[in-house]
Motif scaffolding. Structure first.
Motif, PDB file in Angstrom:
ATOM      1  N   ILE A  82     -37.364 -33.538 107.399  1.00  0.00           N
ATOM      2  CA  ILE A  82     -36.120 -32.767 107.325  1.00  0.00           C
ATOM      3  C   ILE A  82     -34.941 -33.724 107.399  1.00  0.00           C
ATOM      4  O   ILE A  82     -34.920 -34.647 108.212  1.00  0.00           O
ATOM      5  N   THR A  83     -33.949 -33.522 106.525  1.00  0.00           N
ATOM      6  CA  THR A  83     -32.834 -34.460 106.432  1.00  0.00           C
ATOM      7  C   THR A  83     -31.486 -33.745 106.505  1.00  0.00           C
ATOM      8  O   THR A  83     -31.388 -32.530 106.375  1.00  0.00           O
ATOM      9  N   GLY A  84     -30.446 -34.548 106.692  1.00  0.00           N
ATOM     10  CA  GLY A  84     -29.084 -34.045 106.733  1.00  0.00           C
ATOM     11  C   GLY A  84     -28.102 -35.198 106.767  1.00  0.00           C
ATOM     12  O   GLY A  84     -28.472 -36.360 106.572  1.00  0.00           O
ATOM     13  N   LYS A  85     -26.830 -34.894 107.025  1.00  0.00           N
ATOM     14  CA  LYS A  85     -25.782 -35.907 107.020  1.00  0.00           C
ATOM     15  C   LYS A  85     -24.952 -35.845 108.296  1.00  0.00           C
ATOM     16  O   LYS A  85     -24.842 -34.806 108.944  1.00  0.00           O
ATOM     17  N   ILE A  86     -24.365 -36.977 108.629  1.00  0.00           N
ATOM     18  CA  ILE A  86     -23.375 -37.073 109.697  1.00  0.00           C
ATOM     19  C   ILE A  86     -22.141 -37.731 109.098  1.00  0.00           C
ATOM     20  O   ILE A  86     -22.217 -38.845 108.585  1.00  0.00           O
ATOM     21  N   LEU A  87     -21.006 -37.058 109.129  1.00  0.00           N
ATOM     22  CA  LEU A  87     -19.754 -37.585 108.603  1.00  0.00           C
ATOM     23  C   LEU A  87     -18.861 -38.002 109.761  1.00  0.00           C
ATOM     24  O   LEU A  87     -18.565 -37.204 110.659  1.00  0.00           O
ATOM     25  N   ILE A  88     -18.432 -39.259 109.758  1.00  0.00           N
ATOM     26  CA  ILE A  88     -17.571 -39.802 110.817  1.00  0.00           C
ATOM     27  C   ILE A  88     -16.268 -40.231 110.161  1.00  0.00           C
ATOM     28  O   ILE A  88     -16.233 -41.187 109.387  1.00  0.00           O
ATOM     29  N   GLU A  89     -15.195 -39.519 110.475  1.00  0.00           N
ATOM     30  CA  GLU A  89     -13.922 -39.722 109.787  1.00  0.00           C
ATOM     31  C   GLU A  89     -12.805 -40.061 110.768  1.00  0.00           C
ATOM     32  O   GLU A  89     -12.894 -39.785 111.958  1.00  0.00           O
TER      33      GLU A  89
END
Length: 344
Positions: free
Chosen positions: A100-107
């Motif tokens: 299972i995959t996904g994303k982490i956005l660090i802005e």
């Protein structure tokens, strides 16, 4: 003209034989962009957590856009940086073997924001109960660890690059960098501008200040590719060449303990016959410090070539780790299974 020891201290010539930037009065600048990207990649790829519903880890830094510079003007250290980072996470639940995959956005990672003010958004790529379980672990446990890396980055800029723009003055001491900003300056900026860069800076936690490096090794084995691949995932084979001191769970997120606990780690990805990725550590390293190991296997026709790439290795242990791969892995495999000579 001011005499030695008299007048405005800004114009007193320090005893610097190299005559470089006396009293740190002139503008100097260091580009910290490349080292920052390397820092983020190493630190984020070390992150992984296990919860009651499963385990997740950062598998890839898919985007790291931005820049960083460290400047000195009139004895003051000024930091400028701005980053947008995207990470890929993956994991498995106790009830499913699906990856299972996904994303982490660090802005909005910049000198204007504290680590707590940085925007971190998490996403799952597909819907479903198992996906949601892991996404919950990412939000509650993995995202805070990402925020900790941002806080470590601020210290990294201070210790690694601040000293490059502030030259030691008389007596070997650095300039006390007093902030030119008003008292309302944000927490990170204030902390940076008040940093004292000296010949012997205050010791930080080992994970932050210890220099890290990487290595690449290649070796050739007289065997089929699958036979060599099994030597790194098959518990019986590993016990054979480790002299019985191998506890191995050969699946993604599975743990391994070798040589009585001298080597420990986790299988991150297993691509049969082609590639293995691991978190790998030696017992003498600081607590919670892991390196990333990638093993790739190439069939050359007459033999199999393995390429090992390892990042995040403490620089002080580089030669020890290089020798260890040959001493405890490659050479024993050849001797135990006869893969060092002969034909397929």
């Amino acid at each position: 003209m001011a005499l030695w020891g008299q007048g405005d201290p800004r114009w007193i010539v320090e005893e610097r034989e190299d005559t470089k930037n006396v009293n740190n009065w002139h503008w100097s600048e260091v580009d910290a962009s490349n080292s920052s990207k390397k820092f983020f990649k190493e630190k984020f790829l070390e992150l992984g957590v296990t919860g009651s519903e499963g385990s997740v880890r950062v598998s890839e830094v898919t985007k790291c856009n931005g820049e960083a510079t460290v400047n000195n003007r009139k004895g003051k250290v000024i930091y400028f940086f701005e980053w947008d980072i995207e990470l890929k996470w993956c994991g498995k639940t106790e009830m499913s073997n699906d990856n299972i995959t996904g994303k982490i956005l660090i802005e909005n990672v910049s000198e204007e924001n504290t680590a707590d003010e940085v925007d971190i958004t998490t996403r799952q790529e597909k819907n479903g109960s198992e996906h949601s379980k892991l996404h919950s672990i990412v939000k509650q446990q993995l995202a805070p660890k990402c925020r900790e890396v941002i806080a470590q980055y601020i210290q990294f800029l201070q210790t690694e690059h601040g000293k490059q723009v502030i030259l030691p003055t008389k007596g070997g001491q650095g300039i006390n960098a007093v902030s030119a900003k008003p008292a309302t300056v944000n927490t990170i900026k204030k902390k940076m501008d008040e940093t004292v860069i000296s010949k012997a800076p205050a010791k930080k936690t080992e994970n932050v200040t210890m220099k890290r490096t990487e290595l690449t090794l290649r070796d050739t084995f007289k065997c089929r590719r699958d036979d060599l691949f099994q030597c790194f995932v098959n518990p019986d084979r590993m016990k054979a060449y480790f002299g019985g001191e191998a506890e191995v769970d050969p699946r993604e997120s599975g743990k391994f303990t070798l040589l009585g606990g001298a080597i420990t780690g986790t299988y991150l990805e297993i691509h049969p016959v082609e590639k293995i990725q691991q978190h790998w550590r030696f017992k003498d390293w600081p607590a919670d410090m892991y390196s990333s190991v990638t093993l790739t296997f190439k069939d050359t026709g007459s033999s199999t070539e393995v390429t090992l790439h390892q990042t995040g290795v403490p620089q002080s242990t580089l030669e020890q780790i290089k020798g260890g791969w040959s001493r405890y892995y490659f050479n024993p495999i050849k001797m135990t299974f006869g893969y060092g000579s002969g034909s397929l």
